[in-house]
Design a protein around this motif. Structure first.
Motif: not given
Length: 733
Positions: A264-284
């Motif tokens: 879970m934590h590795r997925l959320v913080y995955m570099e260039n594709s984790g949760l933050v990137n999804m939020l920034m790029d609107d990947k609904y």
């Protein structure tokens, strides 16, 4: 005395003694045993089930139930051992087919045997607490077939191997799998769970542990989640096709643990594709997939929520504190609205409109909006920009939508009274200059503010609208008077403002032209003649004027200017050239206002009705000004705005803050008195807590300020300190 007892007689029928054949039981059982053999050998068509039932019935009736029951056990056991050998001999893929075929045969045979021994089932089995025939047949199948040393392990391995093949993409016979699994379930929950489900879950955990590790090393977060979702759906589909429905929760828990919870934590913080990137790029789609997968595991949603909150607070903090981004208040608020729209859409589309996420969003916005002390001012400026006239491509419906969004930001403000201060100033300018898009839009926002904060918050704002309506009626009465001649000379439109309702303005000096002063005095005489006990003071810094000007070659224009600009321009009716000092002496306009006024008249390209010597952008005290005879413009009506900063200057900001702090003092004192009047005695900390709670809908009072107001109330003998405890206060009635 009791009655004598009567004697009763019982007449029984004569019993004929019947001699039983000593070999009856043996002979009858042989008939029944032969029938069972024939049933298992598929030769039941020649049997008389009525006769067989009667034989079994008689055996039970003549107390030979034990022999019948034990004989059944032995006969079925012998046949099942023979069946076991047949199943063991089946090779490869024929193993399950043979097992399934023999199971069906056994069930059919069992039904026939049960029909024959129905009377035994009802009486002997029930009275002697034996296992019923059907259940006995299942138990014997379990013990002699499923738990056979040569079948048990082979069956499990075959089932697990087929499931593994299906997981790796092969097609298997699901119908056969369903029949075999149902057989295990029919044999009892313990058989299914111990002989299949438990090892199945263990093997599955190992499979998904290895596979998830492979996936996470080679996939980005979005791809990994797709694979995890597909595996989860496959397992649920597998259950629906051939596993016990109760296994669904267990196998999905295995997939969730191995593929989601453990990474879970590795997925959320995955570099260039984790949760933050999804939020920034609107990947609904990816966000929705993450939400739906993570909600299945403990602390999954809280992990997403915490990361989203942290990211939102950080980006929001940068948004409201970056010096470059706060230069334009309208852009500043628009960015906040865009950010709010962005996350509202994410929560709605990807997070199922989850209330916990909505609360996290609200708390984050409240956190970072209040990091910038000028947020109330900027939000008011944004509203001012949207409600002023001349906005292209913006309908009233669009304005209503924007106002609703602004109200969301307003709710986050801790200093709502500061917003009120600025909003009142901006509303006053819009109303007095007639630059509001519509009264309906203005009143709509006031209704929203009243709903949010109560009547007290908007009473003065509503008073401003009342004054505007009253002023219209006053002007109609003024011009209706016979003594007022409007055929020649300037016309006047006056708004009479109630002192308490409108924002206080410093009374700036300004010498109005003689022509204007004449009509002003006529209005003063009329107004004071129709109202008693009132006083008028002219707010020249808030007025506007329309001037008719004639330039070289007879070119005529109508100039829309401020009152200050009018005073300056009308000086050039009697002079071609004037110095800055001469203009200042004649008009007595404050220096800062005069410089801005001259700057807008002489330094704005396309609207420079005056010429400045020497030519420069800044106004100096030694500059001279000339009427620009060569001024030309395609438009007849020309609006000349005043060069003024949109935001407050630092001194103005401090002055506004001072006024806000002064306005807060009576509110804090009123809250203290209300609390103490009901509680009579209260300690300092509780007073601070309750005052803060009462006033937080308008502003968050500073504890130090509350303490000062308590001291002030003590001095004025509203409160007193307890003689023994200095932190305890008493209300003085």
């Amino acid at each position: 005395m009791s009655a004598p007892k009567k004697k009763t007689f019982k007449i029984e029928p004569f019993k004929h003694r019947v001699e039983m054949d000593p070999k009856y039981a043996e002979k009858t059982w042989k008939l029944l045993e032969h029938a069972i053999h024939e049933i298992y050998n598929h030769n039941a068509s020649g049997l008389s089930f009525e006769e067989l039932y009667r034989n079994a019935y008689n055996m039970v009736l003549h107390k030979y139930g034990d022999k019948l029951y034990s004989g059944l056990v032995n006969t079925m056991t012998w046949h099942l051992k023979e069946i076991s050998k047949s199943i063991e001999a089946a090779q490869g893929g024929l193993f399950l087919d043979e097992l399934n075929r023999k199971w069906r045969d056994h069930n059919k045979a069992l039904e026939m045997v049960r029909d024959i021994l129905m009377y035994m089932d009802r009486t002997y089995v029930h009275n002697n607490q034996k296992i019923p025939v059907h259940e006995l047949g299942l138990n014997l199948w379990r013990d002699n077939i499923i738990h056979s040393s040569n079948i048990q392990a082979r069956l499990l391995n075959t089932l697990l191997e087929l499931i593994h093949k299906e997981r790796t993409g092969d097609v298997i016979d699901r119908g056969l799998m369903r029949s075999i699994i149902k057989m295990l379930m029919d044999l009892g929950p313990a058989v299914y769970q111990e002989d299949f489900e438990k090892p199945f879950l263990e093997v599955s955990a190992n499979f998904y542990s290895v596979e998830s590790q492979e996936f996470i090393e080679c996939c980005d977060c979005g791809e990994y989640l797709k694979k995890a979702e597909r595996r989860l759906n496959e397992e649920m589909e597998r259950v629906s096709h051939y596993l016990d429905a109760k296994s669904e929760g267990k196998i999905t828990n295995v997939v969730e643990t191995e593929m989601i919870a453990n990474h879970m934590h590795r997925l959320v913080y995955m570099e260039n594709s984790g949760l933050v990137n999804m939020l920034m790029d609107d990947k609904y789609d990816d966000l929705s997939r993450m939400y739906n997968l993570f909600r299945r595991v403990p602390s999954g949603l809280s992990t997403i929520r915490d990361v989203m909150t942290s990211h939102l607070r950080e980006t929001g903090k940068q948004l409201v504190t970056d010096p470059e981004r706060i230069k334009d208040p309208v852009e500043f608020v628009q960015r906040l609205l865009d950010e709010k729209d962005k996350y509202d859409k994410i929560i709605n589309l990807a997070f199922s409109n989850d209330k916990a996420f909505q609360n996290a969003l609200n708390s984050s916005f409240e956190y970072f909006i209040n990091l910038n002390a000028r947020s109330p001012e900027f939000i008011s400026l944004f509203v001012d920009d949207k409600l002023r006239k001349g906005l292209k491509g913006v309908s009233e419906e669009d304005i209503e939508v924007v106002l609703d969004k602004v109200m969301m930001l307003f709710r986050y403000l801790q200093e709502k009274d500061v917003f009120e201060k600025y909003y009142k100033q901006h509303l006053a300018k819009r109303l007095l200059s007639g630059k509001t898009i519509s009264d309906d839009a203005e009143r709509s926002l006031i209704v929203k503010l009243k709903t949010e904060c109560g009547y007290q918050f908007t009473s003065k704002l509503e008073g401003m609208f009342t004054d505007m309506k009253t002023s219209q009626d006053t002007m109609q009465g003024f011009y209706a008077c016979q003594s007022v001649d409007t055929s020649d000379g300037p016309t006047l439109a006056v708004q009479v403002l109630t002192t308490g309702s409108w924002p206080t303005q410093p009374s700036a000096t300004c010498n109005l032209p003689a022509e204007i002063m004449g009509v002003c005095e006529k209005f003063r005489t009329y107004y004071l003649g129709t109202h008693t006990g009132r006083r008028l003071s002219w707010q020249t810094n808030m007025g506007t004027a329309d001037l008719k000007a004639t330039f070289g070659k007879g070119q005529k224009h109508e100039l829309n200017v401020s009152t200050y600009q009018m005073c300056v321009l009308m000086l050039f009716n009697s002079a071609d050239r004037l110095t800055y000092r001469e203009i200042e002496q004649s008009t007595e306009i404050p220096a800062s206002d005069l410089k801005r006024c001259l700057q807008s008249l002489a330094c704005v390209k396309g609207k420079n009705v005056l010429l400045k010597v020497p030519m420069s952008k800044d106004i100096g005290e030694d500059d001279a000004f000339l009427f620009n005879e060569k001024f030309t413009c395609k438009l007849y009506k020309i609006k000349i705005g005043t060069v003024v900063a949109q935001k407050e200057t630092e001194p103005e900001k401090q002055e506004t803050r001072q006024r806000v702090e002064e306005d807060r003092k009576p509110q804090i004192e009123a809250a203290i008195v209300r609390i103490m009047k009901s509680r009579r005695v209260l300690d300092h900390n509780n007073i601070v807590a309750e005052v803060t709670k009462q006033l937080q809908s308008r502003f968050l009072p500073n504890p130090a300020v509350i303490k000062k107001r308590i001291e002030s109330l003590i001095e004025r003998e509203f409160l007193e300190r307890d003689k023994t405890d200095r932190k305890l206060y008493r209300y003085l009635a």
